[in-house]
Each structure stands twice: as C-alpha cells, then as structure tokens.
Design an enzyme around this catalytic site. Structure first.
Site, PDB file in Angstrom:
ATOM      1  CB  ALA A   6      -0.930  -0.026   1.204  1.00  0.00           C
ATOM      2  CG  HIS A   7      -1.229   4.950   0.533  1.00  0.00           C
ATOM      3  ND1 HIS A   7      -2.182   5.941   0.412  1.00  0.00           N
ATOM      4  CD2 HIS A   7      -1.634   4.182   1.565  1.00  0.00           C
ATOM      5  CE1 HIS A   7      -3.096   5.764   1.331  1.00  0.00           C
ATOM      6  NE2 HIS A   7      -2.791   4.720   2.032  1.00  0.00           N
TER       7      HIS A   7
END
Lengths: 342, 342, 342
Positions: free
Chosen positions: A241-242
């Site tokens: 994820a980010h």
C-alpha cells in the site's frame, strides 16, 4: 539454441567422454531428460538415473566411477552442480539477450531517452520524459508512464504497468501484470457518510536488484515515495500500500498484503498470505509465518512470529496444539466442576 | 507544471511574505520538501521544520508568529491544511486533464460513440456499440469490450479490462490490471466427476463514483448483473464473484474475497484479506475486521465482527487473549485433575 | 442476436402458446426479465412470477396448468430447466463464435502457425515458433510468447499473458489478466544475506478443458513443467507456484495460494483463500475448507480438512465452538483453583 557437447565442455573447462558432436538444446533433470537435453549428476542418490537417462549429455564429477554402460555423452568437471548452475545462468541470460531491437508498432513519447542494446516489444508504451538505461528489455504491451526512470539491465515483462513518475533501479525484473504506482487507497469520510478521494501524488521507488512478481500491486505514496530497497524480492499477487517502506534484501511471499505506511526492516522473511496492519514497524531479520496477521510493531531484531494476531511462533505452536484438544479440556473442566459441586 | 508563488497565493486568496517570483513545481511534506516544492504547516508540532525546510514556499496560517529566519517564501491563508488539500485536488485534476486527444494506433469498433474532450491512449481498444461519455480518459492498452457504456469523467487506467456489456457510471476510476466482467466461477459437476461450465451471460454494473483498485477482479452475473452501488471504493487485488451486490458508500480493502450472490449493505467497512462465503447478506454499516471469514449473514445494522469464522469482535478479542494462555490453562487443569483424583 | 419465439421452439422441439412471431434477444430470470427476454419456469415456487413477468416468452413444462392470464408467449417442453440450459450454451457459443478474423494491428512472429477460423484481436501478440490450433480466439492485447502451443477451441481473453514455451490444451479458457509461465520465486541466499535469482527455465503445461480465472498467476517450473491436468478449474487471483502439479477435475477457488512443488490429486475441492505449504502431497478427492492453511500432506482419499493449520474439519468445528467460550472456561478454572486452594 543448439550446442555440441564439446562446446559446452569448453565453456565449463571439462573433458568429454563419448560423442563430442552430440547436440544439446535444453537443460533438464537427469530423471526427466529427453534426447537433446543436458543433465547433471551431483548427488550419488541419483546415480541409477545415469544408466537409464535419455539425456544426450550429462555433467558428472571428475571422480565418478562409471559402473555400467551409459548412452549419454559425459562431461567431466570438478563440481557438477556449480557447473550446471552456471549453464542455467548462461541459458537464461542468453534467452533475455536474444530479445533485442524494436518491434512495431510500439510507442515512444516525446523527450524520452532509452539506452543501448534495448528491446521494445510490439504494443509497448513509453510515455514522455522517460529516462531508460542500457540493456533494458521492455516486453510487448508493457506500459511505462510519463517521467519514469529505469536503470540498466532491467526487464519489464509483457503487460506490466509502471504509472507516471515511477523510479526503477538497475538489474530489476518486473513480471507480467505487476502494477507499480497505482493510487493509494485513501478516501476521506464526508459528513453524509460518502467518501472523497484524497489525491495520491507521490510515486514508487524500486531500488536496484528488485524482483516484482506477476500481478503484484505497489501503490504510490500520498506524497513522497513508497520505497522498495535494494535487493528485495517480491512474489506474485502481493499488495503493497501507499507510503510503505520495505528494507533491503527482504523476501515477501505470494499474496501477502502490507497496509499503508508500514516500515519493514532489512533481511526480513515474510511468508505467504500474511497481512500487516498500517503504520507499524517491523525490525530487521524478522520472520513472519504464513497466513499471520501482524497487528503491532516488532521491535526486536530476529523475532519469529506466527498467528492472527501474530505472536511468538513457539508460543503460538503450543497454543495451537492445545486448541485442537479444546473439546476434551471443556469436558474435563465440566467433570471437575460437578465433582467440586458435590 | 510550474507556477510562481504569487500565482499560487492568488489562487488561494492568500498573501505572500518573501520572494513572490519564486517558482514551485511540486507539492511535498514540509519535512521532506526540496527546492521547487510547496509545503504547508498546519500542526504546530511541525513548526521546527519551517526553519530548516528546503521547500521553496510554505503555506502557513495568518496567525503564525515566525520565531526564527525562514528561507522559504510564505503564503499566509486562513486554513493552511484546507488550502493545501485544494491544491492537491487541482494538481491531480490538472494531471488527468493534461491527458487529451488520441494516440495512435488505437482501436475504435463500429457504431461506438465517445464524448467530448476525451483521451484514448495508444493500443487502447474500444469494441463495437459502446457509448462513452464526456471527459473520459482511456489509458494505453485498456480494453473496453463490445456494448460497454461509460459515464462522464471516468478514468480507465492502462491495461484495465472491461468485458463486453459492462456498465460504468460517471466519475469512476478503474486502475491498471483491474478486470471487470470476467466469467463467474460456475461449473456443474457431471456424473463422471468432471465439471461443465455454466454459461455466464450477465454483466457487471458499476454505478457512479466507484473506485476499483489495481488487479481487482469483478465477475459478471450468471444472468442479470453483479452490482457495485454508488460511491463504493474497492482496493487492489479484491475478488468479487458473480451476482454479488455491494451497496453504496461501502469500502472494501485489499485482497478481500466476496463469494457468489453475497449482498453487502451500504456504509460498510470490510478490512483487508476478509473472506465472505456465498449467498449471505451483510447489514448496513457492518464492520468486518481484517482476515475475518464471514460464514453467516449479519442481520443487525452497525455490527462489528472479527475472526475466522467471524463473531462479535469484543468477544473474539477476549477469546484470543485466552488462546495465547492455553498451554497454562491445560497445565492448571491437569494439576486440578490430579488433585481431585487423590 | 434476435430470434422469434417460433425459432426458439423449433430448436427446443417445443410447442408455442401465444404470439409465435414475438421476438427475443436475451435470456433472463423470470423474476427480473424485461421485454425481449426469454425466461423459464422449472420450480413451482416461481409460478407466481409467470403471471407478472415482463418476459416476452417463457419456457414451461408440457404439464403446467396455467391458472391465470399470462402476457408472455409460452414454449412448452418436457424439461424446461434443461432446455433453458441448452439455450445458454448456444448463446455463449454463438457470442464466442461471432468473434472471428484478424483485427489490425496485431503481431504474429515468424514461423508461427495458427489454425482455421480463428480470432486475433487488435494489439494481440503472438511470438515466434508458436503452434496454435483451430477455432482459437485470442482477444485484444493478449500475449503469447515464443514457442507456445495452443490446442483447438481455446479462448485467451483480453490481456492474458502466456510466457514463452507454455503448452495449452484444447477447450481451455484463460481469462483477462491471468499470467501463465512467470518465473518461479526461487532465490538462493548468499553469504552476505542478499539473494541471487535461481534461473527458472521450465514451463507450464495446461492440459485440455482447463479454466484459468482473471488475474491468476501460474509460475513456470525451475526445470521441467508446472502441470495443471485435464478438466481442472481455477478461479480468479489464485497463485500456483513453480513445479506444482494439480491433478484432473480439481476445483480451486479464488485467492488460494499453492506453494512450490506441491502435488494435488484428482477430484479435489480447494475453497477460497486457502494456503498450501511447499513440497507436500494432497490425496485425491480431498476437500480443503476456506481460509485453511495446509501444513502437511493429506494421505487419505476423501479427507475433509479445515483451519490454519488445517486438521479434520469436524474436530476443527468442535474446537472453534469451544474457542468462543474460552473466557468462561478460564473463569471456571480460576474458581476451581481457588476452591482447591482452600
């Protein structure tokens, strides 16, 4: 690619016993090899296969005493396993290197540079302002967005996608279907219960010697970068994820998911189907067992954890052993309660 | 894109302190910003970075008292966080809007319509009889099958695939590698133990304001439609099987799998790596914890569940706390049994 | 495709009651059908819908007694369900068959052969030395690497990727985003803690009648082949690692991951989100429950297992029932200990 046994022997500085002009065009295990294949014998457990194999040639030890008749040509070397491994490396490098030139139609955006000796497959797309090094292979239907940088000797397989602004180092391999730089999953809840997208304007940085597996997705940072550090290997169908930062020489097995802003150390091993919650840190040399759910930071180097939620793997093993016996435990407890009540 | 600080200040109705002609070309966090970046300071905890930042400009509050020398140009506004958020929105919208026109070769099937101000990237494919709205962006190598409808302002990123007959609303975002409309996994067992495919002739309907993450797959219905309702956000690598109906403003995190014919309510939150068995209903505002396995319907609005199989999350938390101590429990029980036997 | 009710009735050897010239262009469930749709009534539970449906025609039993007025035209047959199923098959076959010819640009490498009556979509890529059978459909942006063999009647949907040397049988379906033949995840740890890629030079063999779901990845063998045997069906987002051998007529549901060198038997059912550790064997007709983690070989045919780690599913069910009550068990035990201490 076809070679004579003598050519292979010369490459390995070995000596040939048998037909020097026999031809080989593939590598195989001695127990599965067919005509045209080159196999090896390193472990004496497999020696019986030497006398029955259909391989055209077999790499064996200088010291091997042949006890029965062998149809294959032999190549004698000091260390058959390491010689065979070298051949595997040559073989794969040659395969990759054989892809060269530009197949049309392919797309190259304006102000993009690409180094020497590259391959760009048909229907591959390179956006504007990209800087791509030497010996890079961009397979068919791969997508390289605007402003992407890629180092030397990197291979992007068919249909892998690098969003705009991604930075990729040297000697990386990105497999088909991998998506690098898609938007982080950031949505701000509104007073009416709906969600509004939070712009994700950062990028992904893959350092040198990274491997990204098929259909893996790595999201860009909200701002700044999602980092995968030097030498780290990521398997298929992994989610990163980010704003995640994965350290160097870490291995992440298939179908693992790493939530936003997690920091993973160096030399970690994360097994398959693991989930890691957001905003935690995992110390160097941590091992996380398969299917674990990591819910809090791991602070000590060399920790081994297992379970969902994950804790010390030995303690988990002992608890799981008792778990299976819970019905018996419950019955014993009921008996004791009855006894105590009388 | 490059702007002067004065241009940004005019946009935000702020006032400039320092070099009005300083140029900014990106947005960054104050602690990570380099020359050319515009940052913001909203939380006083970050004030020390104001005096050390390399940002070319920083958005600060009207009320901030500067205590030391600052190299960056300041833009003073009433609410720095909200001003910066607006800039992020502008920035991302401008990036998307900068993609316009048609790159060749691209494919447009017969009797297909596409609205004004669109982008069709190279190697994108649009089948026959499609109806596509205004301001739609179809990135390179995206696939839009026959008879697909897409509303206004929707973006389909590189290599996303929409099978024939898919319906997509307005303001949707479909990320790279997402597959919408693949066949449902329906096979009828035959008397000899083999399987025969059950034709899957339905479609997928994505309503307005949907986000579909990278490499997510959403299967078409056997007949009729698989629905994703207005405003719902789906993360990467999610599986949504045939005939599922996901309500409005629901959020589904990465690697979750939803089996066939499940009905999920509105305003639900489904965390990562959750599995939901087929043919059940999940009430509105349900929260499902990460890695849970939901094996039966959730009937009450606002329920929170956890575990595999999932049940009340507080009860699960308490049970997990005891789970770790099972070896001690077992030993205590053995001691009591011995004592009782004497 | 539009037909008159009489045409459908002729196909099904049924008799028409009502308007023989009524036109139908789709198939639908009786409770959802609109004008133009053909529905069926097999289960008397659904009979009330017969009197309210908007379907233009309904397939009903020869024996059905109509109790009220019906607006739809009826087609009477001996077995409505089986007649309708046949129509679904015709419908889907006709849809696939309607894709024919070559859309340009598409890429066909040298010395590749492709049989009669095929479809090659725009931007599809077929490498060199491929042998592709008759009636094969290669959708847009699909990738077929060098030396790939594909049997008759196989469909490769948009953007699926088959690496070089993959062998695919007849009557297979490979959905969008599936990746077949990517490198196995094999890395040898080096003395300095870094990893070196072990060349993966094998391939993947899909036998006849295989279905591979969207965004599934199947890795090639290190040497030799990863096998998926005849008739096996694989759902979306499944991971199959190098050197795996999956038997015939086995079903693997979404998001399951199978580690390297696992051997799975025939007629097995592996539910969703299962993980299977490397180098084990699973006996024929084994059923593995959803989210299970299989950590050791299953030796007995017909075994049913559940849990992580997985064991007998009934025993697991009983243990899970007690798991929920662990806090009460702990309290009871504490009370007994107190009592015993006095």
């Amino acid at each position: 690619m076809e070679f004579t046994v003598q050519q292979i022997a010369d490459l390995l500085q070995g000596t040939v016993e048998g037909d020097k002009s026999a031809k080989v065009n593939t590598l195989a295990k001695i127990e599965e090899a067919n005509t045209g294949a080159l196999a090896f014998l390193a472990n004496s457990k497999y020696e019986p296969f030497l006398y029955s194999t259909n391989a055209s040639a077999v790499i064996v030890s200088d010291k091997l005493e042949v006890k029965r008749s062998v149809s294959a040509t032999l190549i004698r070397v000091a260390d058959p396993y390491s010689s065979f491994s070298s051949l595997l490396q040559y073989y794969q490098s040659a395969l990759i290197a054989s892809k060269t030139g530009v197949e049309e139609p392919s797309f190259l955006g304006k102000d993009s540079q690409i180094g020497d000796n590259h391959y760009r497959g048909a229907f591959s797309y390179i956006g504007s302002n990209c800087k791509i090094g030497n010996n890079v292979r961009i397979f068919p239907q791969a997508y390289i967005g605007d402003n992407v940088h890629i180092g030397d000797n990197t291979t992007v397989f068919a249909g892998a996608k690098l969003y705009a602004n991604t930075i990729v180092g040297s000697n990386c391999t990105i497999h088909s279907g991998a998506v690098v730089g898609s938007d982080g999953f950031g949505f701000a809840p509104q007073p009416d219960g709906s969600y509004k997208a939070i712009p994700q304007i950062g990028n992904v940085v893959l350092e040198d010697d990274i491997s990204v597996g098929a259909n893996t997705s790595i999201d860009c940072a909200t701002m700044g970068s999602t980092f995968i550090r030097k030498g780290t290997k990521i398997d298929n169908l992994v989610q990163i994820a980010h704003n995640v930062d994965v350290g160097s020489h870490t291995v992440i097995a298939s179908q693992t998911g790493i939530s936003g802003s997690v920091k993973i150390g160096n030399y970690c091993v994360v097994a398959g189907q693991v989930g890691i919650v957001g905003h935690i840190s995992i110390a160097d040399k941590t091992t996380v067992g398969a299917q674990s759910g990591v819910s809090k930071s791991v602070k000590e180097t060399g920790t081994i954890i297992q379970g969902s939620p994950a804790f010390d793997y030995k303690q988990n093993l002992r608890a799981m052993a008792v778990f299976r016996k819970l019905p018996e435990l419950q019955r014993d407890l009921e008996l004791l309660k009855e006894k105590a009540a009388n």
